[in-house]
Scaffold this motif. Structure first.
Motif, PDB file in Angstrom:
ATOM      1  N   MET A 220      17.890  -4.074 -11.358  1.00  0.00           N
ATOM      2  CA  MET A 220      17.522  -2.701 -11.218  1.00  0.00           C
ATOM      3  C   MET A 220      17.505  -1.853 -10.305  1.00  0.00           C
ATOM      4  N   ALA A 221      17.608  -2.837  -8.835  1.00  0.00           N
ATOM      5  CA  ALA A 221      17.932  -2.198  -7.429  1.00  0.00           C
ATOM      6  C   ALA A 221      19.534  -1.511  -7.734  1.00  0.00           C
ATOM      7  N   GLY A 222      20.503  -2.270  -8.197  1.00  0.00           N
ATOM      8  CA  GLY A 222      21.641  -1.959  -8.432  1.00  0.00           C
ATOM      9  C   GLY A 222      21.858  -0.552  -9.259  1.00  0.00           C
ATOM     10  N   PHE A 223      21.191  -0.540 -10.236  1.00  0.00           N
ATOM     11  CA  PHE A 223      21.035   0.940 -11.007  1.00  0.00           C
ATOM     12  C   PHE A 223      20.621   1.662 -10.388  1.00  0.00           C
ATOM     13  N   GLY A 224      19.359   1.475  -9.413  1.00  0.00           N
ATOM     14  CA  GLY A 224      18.911   2.701  -8.782  1.00  0.00           C
ATOM     15  C   GLY A 224      19.748   3.325  -7.750  1.00  0.00           C
ATOM     16  N   ALA A 225      20.286   2.379  -7.152  1.00  0.00           N
ATOM     17  CA  ALA A 225      21.289   2.671  -5.997  1.00  0.00           C
ATOM     18  C   ALA A 225      22.547   3.647  -6.626  1.00  0.00           C
ATOM     19  N   LEU A 226      22.872   3.149  -7.673  1.00  0.00           N
ATOM     20  CA  LEU A 226      24.156   4.034  -8.373  1.00  0.00           C
ATOM     21  C   LEU A 226      23.497   5.460  -8.820  1.00  0.00           C
ATOM     22  N   MET A 227      22.087   5.561  -9.410  1.00  0.00           N
ATOM     23  CA  MET A 227      21.760   6.896  -9.719  1.00  0.00           C
ATOM     24  C   MET A 227      21.583   7.724  -8.577  1.00  0.00           C
ATOM     25  N   LEU A 228      21.016   6.721  -7.247  1.00  0.00           N
ATOM     26  CA  LEU A 228      20.893   7.963  -6.099  1.00  0.00           C
ATOM     27  C   LEU A 228      22.236   8.463  -5.580  1.00  0.00           C
ATOM     28  N   VAL A 229      23.307   7.482  -5.552  1.00  0.00           N
ATOM     29  CA  VAL A 229      24.483   7.930  -4.857  1.00  0.00           C
ATOM     30  C   VAL A 229      25.149   8.928  -5.729  1.00  0.00           C
ATOM     31  N   PHE A 230      25.135   8.703  -7.069  1.00  0.00           N
ATOM     32  CA  PHE A 230      25.973   9.392  -8.033  1.00  0.00           C
ATOM     33  C   PHE A 230      25.085  10.919  -8.267  1.00  0.00           C
ATOM     34  N   GLY A 231      23.976  10.585  -8.445  1.00  0.00           N
ATOM     35  CA  GLY A 231      23.101  11.723  -8.499  1.00  0.00           C
ATOM     36  C   GLY A 231      23.024  12.555  -7.246  1.00  0.00           C
ATOM     37  N   ALA A 232      23.057  12.307  -6.101  1.00  0.00           N
ATOM     38  CA  ALA A 232      23.236  12.947  -4.941  1.00  0.00           C
ATOM     39  C   ALA A 232      24.327  13.669  -4.919  1.00  0.00           C
ATOM     40  N   ARG A 233      25.637  13.074  -5.245  1.00  0.00           N
ATOM     41  CA  ARG A 233      26.988  13.609  -5.284  1.00  0.00           C
ATOM     42  C   ARG A 233      26.887  14.880  -6.503  1.00  0.00           C
ATOM     43  N   LEU A 234      26.281  14.652  -7.499  1.00  0.00           N
ATOM     44  CA  LEU A 234      26.168  15.488  -8.506  1.00  0.00           C
ATOM     45  C   LEU A 234      25.507  16.933  -8.061  1.00  0.00           C
ATOM     46  N   THR A 235      24.211  16.380  -7.537  1.00  0.00           N
ATOM     47  CA  THR A 235      23.184  17.518  -7.020  1.00  0.00           C
ATOM     48  C   THR A 235      23.956  18.638  -5.908  1.00  0.00           C
TER      49      THR A 235
ATOM     50  N   ARG B  24       0.809  -1.324  -0.064  1.00  0.00           N
ATOM     51  CA  ARG B  24      -0.010  -0.225  -0.033  1.00  0.00           C
ATOM     52  C   ARG B  24       0.761   1.435   0.054  1.00  0.00           C
ATOM     53  N   ILE B  25       1.895   1.308   0.901  1.00  0.00           N
ATOM     54  CA  ILE B  25       2.841   2.402   0.646  1.00  0.00           C
ATOM     55  C   ILE B  25       3.610   2.808  -0.530  1.00  0.00           C
ATOM     56  N   LEU B  26       4.241   1.651  -1.109  1.00  0.00           N
ATOM     57  CA  LEU B  26       4.791   1.636  -2.296  1.00  0.00           C
ATOM     58  C   LEU B  26       3.742   2.112  -3.439  1.00  0.00           C
ATOM     59  N   ASP B  27       2.633   1.570  -3.411  1.00  0.00           N
ATOM     60  CA  ASP B  27       1.428   2.162  -4.411  1.00  0.00           C
ATOM     61  C   ASP B  27       1.036   3.474  -4.332  1.00  0.00           C
ATOM     62  N   ARG B  28       1.095   4.102  -2.988  1.00  0.00           N
ATOM     63  CA  ARG B  28       0.646   5.443  -2.595  1.00  0.00           C
ATOM     64  C   ARG B  28       1.756   6.444  -3.097  1.00  0.00           C
ATOM     65  N   ILE B  29       3.035   5.752  -3.062  1.00  0.00           N
ATOM     66  CA  ILE B  29       4.246   6.647  -3.338  1.00  0.00           C
ATOM     67  C   ILE B  29       4.292   6.639  -4.900  1.00  0.00           C
ATOM     68  N   ALA B  30       3.999   5.644  -5.565  1.00  0.00           N
ATOM     69  CA  ALA B  30       3.830   5.377  -7.039  1.00  0.00           C
ATOM     70  C   ALA B  30       2.655   6.468  -7.611  1.00  0.00           C
ATOM     71  N   ASP B  31       1.698   6.435  -6.989  1.00  0.00           N
ATOM     72  CA  ASP B  31       0.536   7.327  -7.187  1.00  0.00           C
ATOM     73  C   ASP B  31       0.989   9.047  -7.194  1.00  0.00           C
TER      74      ASP B  31
ATOM     75  N   ILE C 190      13.692   3.915  -7.891  1.00  0.00           N
ATOM     76  CA  ILE C 190      13.805   2.574  -8.736  1.00  0.00           C
ATOM     77  C   ILE C 190      14.431   1.768  -7.621  1.00  0.00           C
ATOM     78  N   LEU C 191      15.387   1.918  -6.579  1.00  0.00           N
ATOM     79  CA  LEU C 191      15.834   1.012  -5.621  1.00  0.00           C
ATOM     80  C   LEU C 191      14.712   0.682  -4.773  1.00  0.00           C
ATOM     81  N   MET C 192      13.955   1.353  -4.212  1.00  0.00           N
ATOM     82  CA  MET C 192      12.965   1.028  -3.322  1.00  0.00           C
ATOM     83  C   MET C 192      12.040   0.043  -3.853  1.00  0.00           C
ATOM     84  N   PHE C 193      11.492   0.587  -5.346  1.00  0.00           N
ATOM     85  CA  PHE C 193      10.507  -0.370  -5.785  1.00  0.00           C
ATOM     86  C   PHE C 193      11.046  -1.725  -6.288  1.00  0.00           C
ATOM     87  N   SER C 194      12.282  -1.651  -6.623  1.00  0.00           N
ATOM     88  CA  SER C 194      12.784  -3.226  -7.069  1.00  0.00           C
ATOM     89  C   SER C 194      12.992  -3.917  -5.676  1.00  0.00           C
TER      90      SER C 194
END
Length: 175
Positions: free
Chosen positions: A108-123, A16-23, A152-156
């Motif tokens: 997909m989880a690994g890809f999401g984790a990389l996006m999260l970490v390197f995206g945060a560094r860039l941000t 339910r929580i994941l569905d609400r986040i997706a909504d 993506i990490l969370m949903f995977s």
């Protein structure tokens, strides 16, 4: 891998929580799409009717398109509508199919984790400078990458948990 007994309450709550986040993500991307359409309408009107091109539109549109792309991609992972080739999965026995689905979710989880970490560094790296014409932090350009990666990490991981518990109800994954 579908189980005939009802799912545990903790799993139902997680779903339910994941569905609400997706909504919420769908709402954000939908609003961003409407705003992009409106501001490009303003760009055309300003350029051809008023003879005064609003230069800020391109910078704002870029931020909105980044939001639509990365947050929308995360919703695609949640809904299992991301780009995947199911031909091989459909042709193999159930055990191999399950292994392929697990591999896909882990990748997909690994890809999401990389996006999260390197995206945060860039941000964080770009936060100190401003985007010309709209005077907001440059880090906003990569913030959707960071948020999308986290989603993506969370949903995977959510898919993997459901799969491990035996309540994965995705179509075209494990039928």
């Amino acid at each position: 891998m579908s189980n005939t007994s009802p799912p545990p309450s903790a799993l139902r709550k997680m779903v339910r929580i994941l569905d609400r986040i997706a909504d919420a993500c769908r709402i954000v991307t939908g609003v961003a799409l409407v705003v992009v359409t409106v501001i490009f309408g303003w760009l055309v009107f300003g350029r051809y009717v008023l003879n005064a091109t609003p230069t800020w539109v391109e910078q704002v549109a870029l931020l909105l398109v980044m939001t639509i792309a990365f947050i929308g991609a995360a919703v695609g992972v949640h809904d299992n509508t991301h780009l995947s080739v199911s031909l091989v999965r459909s042709a193999v026995p159930r055990r191999v199919r399950t292994a392929l689905v697990v591999c896909t979710d882990v990748i997909m989880a690994g890809f999401g984790a990389l996006m999260l970490v390197f995206g945060a560094r860039l941000t964080m790296f770009k936060w100190g400078s401003l985007i010309p014409l709209i005077q907001v932090p440059e880090g906003l350009r990569s913030l959707p990458l960071t948020i999308g990666g986290g989603l993506i990490l969370m949903f995977s991981v959510g898919h993997l948990i459901r799969l491990c518990v035996g309540f994965d109800e995705r179509k075209d994954s494990i039928e």
